[in-house]
Design a protein around this motif. Structure first.
Motif, PDB file in Angstrom:
ATOM      1  N   GLU A  22      -9.739   4.058 -21.415  1.00 11.77           N
ATOM      2  CA  GLU A  22      -8.670   3.180 -21.823  1.00 11.77           C
ATOM      3  C   GLU A  22      -7.782   2.464 -20.753  1.00 11.77           C
ATOM      4  O   GLU A  22      -7.480   1.031 -20.823  1.00 11.77           O
ATOM      5  CB  GLU A  22      -8.045   4.175 -22.541  1.00 11.77           C
ATOM      6  CG  GLU A  22      -6.153   3.553 -22.411  1.00 11.77           C
ATOM      7  CD  GLU A  22      -6.113   4.599 -23.371  1.00 11.77           C
ATOM      8  OE1 GLU A  22      -4.473   3.813 -24.348  1.00 11.77           O
ATOM      9  OE2 GLU A  22      -5.673   5.835 -23.507  1.00 11.77           O
ATOM     10  N   TYR A  23      -7.367   2.775 -19.319  1.00 16.09           N
ATOM     11  CA  TYR A  23      -6.805   2.462 -18.273  1.00 16.09           C
ATOM     12  C   TYR A  23      -7.598   1.125 -18.080  1.00 16.09           C
ATOM     13  O   TYR A  23      -6.974  -0.317 -18.196  1.00 16.09           O
ATOM     14  CB  TYR A  23      -6.277   2.929 -17.281  1.00 16.09           C
ATOM     15  CG  TYR A  23      -6.380   2.305 -16.256  1.00 16.09           C
ATOM     16  CD1 TYR A  23      -5.201   1.519 -15.638  1.00 16.09           C
ATOM     17  CD2 TYR A  23      -6.632   2.977 -15.036  1.00 16.09           C
ATOM     18  CE1 TYR A  23      -4.291   1.434 -14.977  1.00 16.09           C
ATOM     19  CE2 TYR A  23      -6.517   2.007 -13.863  1.00 16.09           C
ATOM     20  CZ  TYR A  23      -4.863   1.105 -13.528  1.00 16.09           C
ATOM     21  OH  TYR A  23      -4.884   0.813 -12.593  1.00 16.09           O
ATOM     22  N   MET A  24      -9.179   1.218 -18.111  1.00  8.16           N
ATOM     23  CA  MET A  24      -9.546  -0.021 -17.836  1.00  8.16           C
ATOM     24  C   MET A  24      -9.811  -1.208 -18.509  1.00  8.16           C
ATOM     25  O   MET A  24      -9.907  -2.404 -18.361  1.00  8.16           O
ATOM     26  CB  MET A  24     -10.780  -0.218 -17.104  1.00  8.16           C
ATOM     27  CG  MET A  24     -11.407   1.247 -16.229  1.00  8.16           C
ATOM     28  SD  MET A  24     -12.748   1.910 -15.987  1.00  8.16           S
ATOM     29  CE  MET A  24     -14.003   0.825 -15.748  1.00  8.16           C
ATOM     30  N   THR A  25      -8.739  -0.617 -19.708  1.00  5.69           N
ATOM     31  CA  THR A  25      -9.058  -2.080 -20.552  1.00  5.69           C
ATOM     32  C   THR A  25      -8.400  -2.616 -21.034  1.00  5.69           C
ATOM     33  O   THR A  25      -7.226  -4.056 -21.200  1.00  5.69           O
ATOM     34  CB  THR A  25      -9.458  -1.233 -21.897  1.00  5.69           C
ATOM     35  OG1 THR A  25      -8.166  -0.206 -22.779  1.00  5.69           O
ATOM     36  CG2 THR A  25     -10.653  -0.608 -22.282  1.00  5.69           C
ATOM     37  N   LYS A  26      -6.621  -1.952 -20.281  1.00  7.81           N
ATOM     38  CA  LYS A  26      -5.692  -2.518 -19.747  1.00  7.81           C
ATOM     39  C   LYS A  26      -4.962  -3.555 -19.108  1.00  7.81           C
ATOM     40  O   LYS A  26      -4.648  -3.876 -18.395  1.00  7.81           O
ATOM     41  CB  LYS A  26      -4.303  -2.049 -20.313  1.00  7.81           C
ATOM     42  CG  LYS A  26      -4.257  -0.604 -21.935  1.00  7.81           C
ATOM     43  CD  LYS A  26      -3.486   0.192 -21.654  1.00  7.81           C
ATOM     44  CE  LYS A  26      -3.246   1.004 -22.829  1.00  7.81           C
ATOM     45  NZ  LYS A  26      -2.385   1.763 -22.781  1.00  7.81           N
ATOM     46  N   VAL A  27      -6.116  -3.033 -17.690  1.00 12.15           N
ATOM     47  CA  VAL A  27      -5.870  -3.797 -15.880  1.00 12.15           C
ATOM     48  C   VAL A  27      -7.476  -3.757 -15.831  1.00 12.15           C
ATOM     49  O   VAL A  27      -7.931  -2.908 -15.664  1.00 12.15           O
ATOM     50  CB  VAL A  27      -5.332  -2.673 -15.292  1.00 12.15           C
ATOM     51  CG1 VAL A  27      -5.362  -3.472 -13.765  1.00 12.15           C
ATOM     52  CG2 VAL A  27      -3.896  -1.992 -15.561  1.00 12.15           C
ATOM     53  N   LYS A  28      -7.527  -5.019 -16.037  1.00  6.64           N
ATOM     54  CA  LYS A  28      -8.868  -5.921 -16.197  1.00  6.64           C
ATOM     55  C   LYS A  28      -9.662  -5.598 -14.627  1.00  6.64           C
ATOM     56  O   LYS A  28     -10.341  -5.844 -14.600  1.00  6.64           O
ATOM     57  CB  LYS A  28      -9.217  -7.137 -16.524  1.00  6.64           C
ATOM     58  CG  LYS A  28      -8.130  -6.917 -18.173  1.00  6.64           C
ATOM     59  CD  LYS A  28      -9.648  -6.804 -18.757  1.00  6.64           C
ATOM     60  CE  LYS A  28      -9.238  -6.629 -20.104  1.00  6.64           C
ATOM     61  NZ  LYS A  28      -9.881  -6.513 -21.421  1.00  6.64           N
ATOM     62  N   LYS A  87      -0.188  -0.982 -11.968  1.00  7.71           N
ATOM     63  CA  LYS A  87      -0.197  -1.802 -13.659  1.00  7.71           C
ATOM     64  C   LYS A  87      -0.351  -2.933 -13.861  1.00  7.71           C
ATOM     65  O   LYS A  87      -0.779  -4.016 -14.943  1.00  7.71           O
ATOM     66  CB  LYS A  87       1.528  -1.966 -14.457  1.00  7.71           C
ATOM     67  CG  LYS A  87       2.094  -0.865 -14.708  1.00  7.71           C
ATOM     68  CD  LYS A  87       3.150  -0.655 -15.497  1.00  7.71           C
ATOM     69  CE  LYS A  87       4.033  -1.268 -14.407  1.00  7.71           C
ATOM     70  NZ  LYS A  87       5.562  -1.061 -14.528  1.00  7.71           N
ATOM     71  N   TYR A  88      -0.747  -3.320 -12.013  1.00  6.99           N
ATOM     72  CA  TYR A  88      -1.263  -4.834 -12.343  1.00  6.99           C
ATOM     73  C   TYR A  88      -2.616  -5.115 -12.104  1.00  6.99           C
ATOM     74  O   TYR A  88      -3.656  -6.037 -11.987  1.00  6.99           O
ATOM     75  CB  TYR A  88      -0.330  -5.735 -10.831  1.00  6.99           C
ATOM     76  CG  TYR A  88       1.004  -5.467 -11.703  1.00  6.99           C
ATOM     77  CD1 TYR A  88       1.254  -6.286 -12.331  1.00  6.99           C
ATOM     78  CD2 TYR A  88       1.745  -4.706 -11.252  1.00  6.99           C
ATOM     79  CE1 TYR A  88       3.181  -6.368 -12.749  1.00  6.99           C
ATOM     80  CE2 TYR A  88       3.043  -4.643 -10.708  1.00  6.99           C
ATOM     81  CZ  TYR A  88       3.593  -5.009 -12.176  1.00  6.99           C
ATOM     82  OH  TYR A  88       5.038  -4.970 -12.398  1.00  6.99           O
ATOM     83  N   VAL A  89      -3.413  -4.066 -11.086  1.00 10.88           N
ATOM     84  CA  VAL A  89      -4.643  -3.600  -9.884  1.00 10.88           C
ATOM     85  C   VAL A  89      -4.634  -2.515 -10.117  1.00 10.88           C
ATOM     86  O   VAL A  89      -4.281  -1.646  -9.934  1.00 10.88           O
ATOM     87  CB  VAL A  89      -4.605  -4.578  -9.523  1.00 10.88           C
ATOM     88  CG1 VAL A  89      -4.833  -6.305  -8.772  1.00 10.88           C
ATOM     89  CG2 VAL A  89      -3.841  -4.027  -8.303  1.00 10.88           C
ATOM     90  N   GLN A 137       0.965  -1.484  -0.074  1.00 10.66           N
ATOM     91  CA  GLN A 137       0.048   0.347  -0.409  1.00 10.66           C
ATOM     92  C   GLN A 137       0.771   1.009  -0.070  1.00 10.66           C
ATOM     93  O   GLN A 137       0.795   2.301  -0.436  1.00 10.66           O
ATOM     94  CB  GLN A 137      -1.092  -0.032   0.896  1.00 10.66           C
ATOM     95  CG  GLN A 137      -0.620  -0.070   2.480  1.00 10.66           C
ATOM     96  CD  GLN A 137      -0.447   1.595   3.318  1.00 10.66           C
ATOM     97  OE1 GLN A 137      -0.480   2.351   2.597  1.00 10.66           O
ATOM     98  NE2 GLN A 137       0.485   1.411   4.352  1.00 10.66           N
ATOM     99  N   LEU A 138       2.251   1.286   0.597  1.00  7.02           N
ATOM    100  CA  LEU A 138       2.795   2.329   0.506  1.00  7.02           C
ATOM    101  C   LEU A 138       3.161   2.542  -0.997  1.00  7.02           C
ATOM    102  O   LEU A 138       3.722   3.631  -1.250  1.00  7.02           O
ATOM    103  CB  LEU A 138       4.075   2.390   1.481  1.00  7.02           C
ATOM    104  CG  LEU A 138       5.175   3.054   1.752  1.00  7.02           C
ATOM    105  CD1 LEU A 138       4.463   4.697   2.343  1.00  7.02           C
ATOM    106  CD2 LEU A 138       6.301   2.910   2.643  1.00  7.02           C
ATOM    107  N   TRP A 139       3.755   1.420  -1.371  1.00  2.00           N
ATOM    108  CA  TRP A 139       4.402   1.291  -3.031  1.00  2.00           C
ATOM    109  C   TRP A 139       3.563   2.382  -3.654  1.00  2.00           C
ATOM    110  O   TRP A 139       3.911   3.219  -4.756  1.00  2.00           O
ATOM    111  CB  TRP A 139       4.482   0.497  -3.664  1.00  2.00           C
ATOM    112  CG  TRP A 139       5.230   0.398  -5.202  1.00  2.00           C
ATOM    113  CD1 TRP A 139       5.929   0.982  -5.564  1.00  2.00           C
ATOM    114  CD2 TRP A 139       5.161  -0.813  -5.631  1.00  2.00           C
ATOM    115  NE1 TRP A 139       5.661   0.857  -6.834  1.00  2.00           N
ATOM    116  CE2 TRP A 139       5.295  -0.632  -6.569  1.00  2.00           C
ATOM    117  CE3 TRP A 139       4.746  -2.127  -5.981  1.00  2.00           C
ATOM    118  CZ2 TRP A 139       5.567  -1.678  -8.144  1.00  2.00           C
ATOM    119  CZ3 TRP A 139       4.203  -2.510  -6.858  1.00  2.00           C
ATOM    120  CH2 TRP A 139       5.537  -2.627  -7.896  1.00  2.00           C
ATOM    121  N   ALA A 140       1.870   2.183  -3.541  1.00  5.20           N
ATOM    122  CA  ALA A 140       0.800   2.887  -4.259  1.00  5.20           C
ATOM    123  C   ALA A 140       0.648   4.113  -3.950  1.00  5.20           C
ATOM    124  O   ALA A 140       0.389   5.082  -4.478  1.00  5.20           O
ATOM    125  CB  ALA A 140      -0.174   2.027  -3.843  1.00  5.20           C
TER     126      ALA A 140
END
Length: 211
Positions: free
Chosen positions: A197-203, A141-143, A114-117
Motif C-alpha cells: 500500500e505504501y508503494m502506491t502512495k510513494v511512487k 513520505k517523499y521517497v 540520512q540522519l533524519w531517515a
C-alpha cells in the motif's frame, strides 16, 4: 538499510540470530580500520568521512534484534557490498579548492537527510534484509529509500573533498550493488500488504521522476 519484511531460510548451521550478530561485528571491524586510516591521513577533511560512516556503526549496534532475517547469500552480498563501500574509502586529496565549500555543504545536507531517515527508523535500522517494521513517516513520505539518497549526496561530497581514483571505483561498485539491493528488497517487501500500500502512495525509490 530500510526496514524489510523477508522470510528467512536458515541453513543447517547458520542461524538468523548468529548472522545478525556477525553482521554487527563485521561493520564494527571495518569501522575501526576506517578510523585508523583517517587518523593516519593528512587531509584536513578526513574526519568528515569518519563522522559520516560512524552513524552506520552506531545504528547497527543499537538496532532491534530479529530472527526474521534473510539467509539468501545474494541478499547478503548485495547488502554488505553497498554498505561497506563507504567504509573502504581512502582519504585522498581535495579535488579543487574552489569546490571545498560546495563539498562541505553537500556533506552537511546529505548527512542531515540520512540522519533524519535513521531517526525515523531508530532501532529498525539494519544492513541485511530483515523484518524490523515498516516506517512511512518523515522523509519516507517523499521517497521510499531516503537514507540512500542521503548517502549518495554524502558520497559526492567526499569525492570532492578527498578524491582518489580508487574511491570513485569503490563508490561505483557500491551503488551498482545498492540499486540491485533496492530492487531485491522491494521484490520481497511488496509481499507485505502494508508496504504494498505504501508503494502506491510513494511512487519513487530515490529520485522523483527518475527512479
Amino acid at each position: 538499510m530500510d526496514s524489510t519484511a523477508v522470510e528467512s531460510k536458515p541453513g543447517s548451521w547458520l542461524s538468523p540470530a548468529f548472522a545478525d550478530r556477525a553482521e554487527q561485528v563485521a561493520i564494527v571491524i571495518l569501522w575501526a580500520f576506517l578510523a585508523w586510516r583517517v587518523d593516519l591521513s593528512d587531509n584536513p577533511w578526513a574526519p568528515l568521512l569518519l563522522l559520516s560512516e560512524s552513524t552506520i556503526a552506531f545504528f547497527t549496534l543499537i538496532r532491534r534484534p530479529t530472527t526474521r532475517l534473510s539467509m539468501r547469500l545474494g541478499d547478503w552480498m548485495l547488502a554488505m557490498t553497498a554498505t561497506c563501500a563507504g567504509l573502504l574509502i581512502v582519504p585522498g586529496y581535495v579535488l579543487s579548492e574552489s569546490l571545498v565549500t560546495v563539498g562541505v555543504l553537500l556533506f552537511i545536507g546529505g548527512n542531515l537527510f540520512q540522519l533524519w531517515a535513521k531517526l525515523v527508523l531508530r532501532r529498525s535500522f539494519g544492513v541485511a534484509p530483515a523484518n524490523r517494521g515498516v516506517k512511512i513517516s518523515g522523509p519516507y513520505k517523499y521517497v521510499r529509500h531516503p537514507m540512500y539518497v542521503g548517502y549518495g549526496i554524502v558520497h559526492v561530497s567526499l569525492l570532492l573533498l578527498m578524491f582518489m581514483p580508487i574511491n570513485l571505483l569503490i563508490y561505483a561498485i557500491g551503488w551498482w550493488a545498492q540499486i540491485l539491493r533496492i530492487k531485491a528488497e522491494e521484490r520481497v517487501l511488496s509481499q507485505d500488504p502494508a508496504y504494498s500500500e505504501y508503494m502506491t502512495k510513494v511512487k519513487w525509490r530515490l529520485i522523483p521522476g527518475v527512479f
